[in-house]
Design a protein around this motif. Structure first.
Motif, short mmCIF file in Angstrom:
data_model
loop_
_atom_site.label_atom_id
_atom_site.label_comp_id
_atom_site.label_asym_id
_atom_site.label_seq_id
_atom_site.Cartn_x
_atom_site.Cartn_y
_atom_site.Cartn_z
N THR A 206 33.28 40.29 40.44
CA THR A 206 34.06 41.39 41.00
C THR A 206 35.53 41.23 40.61
OG1 THR A 206 34.43 40.16 43.05
CG2 THR A 206 32.51 41.61 42.98
N GLU A 208 39.56 40.86 40.85
CA GLU A 208 40.40 40.16 41.80
C GLU A 208 41.19 41.15 42.65
OE1 GLU A 208 42.95 37.41 39.88
OE2 GLU A 208 41.35 36.03 39.29
N ILE A 248 41.92 37.27 46.40
CA ILE A 248 40.50 37.24 46.74
C ILE A 248 39.71 37.51 45.46
CG2 ILE A 248 38.66 38.26 48.12
CD1 ILE A 248 40.75 39.06 50.18
N TYR A 249 38.76 36.66 45.16
CA TYR A 249 38.04 36.78 43.90
C TYR A 249 36.63 36.20 44.04
CZ TYR A 249 39.36 31.85 43.53
OH TYR A 249 39.54 30.52 43.78
N THR A 251 32.28 36.44 43.13
CA THR A 251 31.16 37.35 42.93
C THR A 251 30.77 37.95 44.28
OG1 THR A 251 29.51 35.61 43.27
CG2 THR A 251 30.33 35.93 41.03
N ARG A 255 32.40 34.44 47.51
CA ARG A 255 33.73 35.01 47.61
C ARG A 255 34.73 33.90 47.91
NH1 ARG A 255 35.02 39.35 45.59
NH2 ARG A 255 36.20 40.29 47.29
N TYR A 256 35.88 33.95 47.24
CA TYR A 256 36.89 32.92 47.41
C TYR A 256 38.23 33.58 47.74
CZ TYR A 256 33.35 30.30 44.84
OH TYR A 256 32.17 29.74 44.43
N LEU A 285 35.88 37.04 54.54
CA LEU A 285 36.36 37.72 53.34
C LEU A 285 35.56 38.97 53.11
CD1 LEU A 285 36.71 34.62 51.00
CD2 LEU A 285 38.37 35.56 52.59
#
Length: 286
Positions: A206, A208, A248-249, A251, A255-256, A285
């Protein structure tokens, strides 16, 4: 007159033969020197950096043999769910190395290409596999770089160039007798990371989500600002000026979130330094 013509013809022919011999000898000598100058290269680590270094070496035309070592097996290497984001400059550089982003799983957003690390590594490995027809390339996955490995290499085949790309926690430098002390340049910021895994979602990269110059209300942690208090106003102004950054980044499944706060002596930053360990991990998130 005929004698002078014959002499001129013989002279021109002799000169032409001498020039041809000189050119052939020079080309042969230059080719031999070029062949002798080709280096045997060993790349330790097949992460994005190691694979890119190996691809650059393979396309340079100055490598006699290229060996790539990776401690992890192929399944563990390519199953990494983390996301990698390539900016426009990196994309242009990789296009010059023959990377075709149209044939790589991922997505574009704001001139950035997002994909999983494993997908990116698998693609670069395939490019190296194709180069095997033109160059002596050996890829050893599941092989650790150790002193025993070096001892098994014959002296005549010992690599002239060793490129270590095993990460900041790697131990390959110590095998080469290089000190593990590195010069660390501070980015003058504090950071925290949080992760969330949603097993019901797919591993689809996804774009960023980025936000800059953020101000955090930490009144729940005892940090309050009052507009009537000049000192508090100064702290608030300092906090706003410091400009925290949020990203926020990942898949859909993994999610991170990364939070970076520029280093300063304000109370807000001091509280942010101590609160992430107990609170960031609990954030949800989107």
């Amino acid at each position: 007159m005929e004698r002078y013509e014959t002499l001129a013809y013989d002279t021109a022919l002799s000169t032409l033969v001498a020039v041809l011999i000189y050119v052939l000898v020079k080309l042969s000598v230059d080719g031999y020197r070029h062949w002798r100058a080709r280096a045997r290269v060993l790349v330790v680590g097949s992460g994005p950096v190691g694979l890119t270094a190996a691809l650059i070496a393979a396309r340079s035309g100055k490598v006699q043999r290229l060996v790539l070592l990776e401690e992890r097996c192929r399944t563990a290497l390519l199953a990494r769910p983390q996301q990698i984001a390539l900016d426009s400059r990196s994309v242009r550089f990789l296009l010059g190395l023959g990377v075709d982003f149209d044939n790589m799983e991922g997505c574009w957003h704001n001139e950035h290409f997002f994909t999983k690390v494993g997908v990116f590594q698998e693609y670069l490995l395939s490019l190296l596999e194709k180069r095997k027809q033109e160059l002596d390339i050996q890829i050893h996955l599941g092989t650790k770089f150790t002193e025993e490995y070096l001892k098994k290499i014959p002296t005549s085949e010992f690599p002239r160039v060793i490129v270590v790309c095993d990460g900041s926690c790697g131990e390959s430098s110590s095998v080469l007798g290089i000190s593990s002390d590195y010069i660390v340049e501070s980015c003058n910021a504090y950071g925290a990371n949080a992760a969330l895994e949603r097993a019901d979602q797919r591993q689809v990269p996804t774009p960023e989500i980025r936000a800059h110059s953020l101000y955090f209300d930490l009144s729940a942690y005892g940090v309050e600002f009052a507009s009537s208090n000049k000192e508090a106003q100064g702290l608030q102004s300092s906090a706003l000026k410091s400009g925290s950054h949020l990203k926020i980044y990942g898949t859909f499944r993994n999610r991170y979130m990364a939070l970076a706060c520029p280093m300063s002596d304000s109370k807000v930053v001091k509280f942010l330094r101590h609160t992430p360990n107990s609170s960031v991990a609990a954030l949800t998130l989107g």
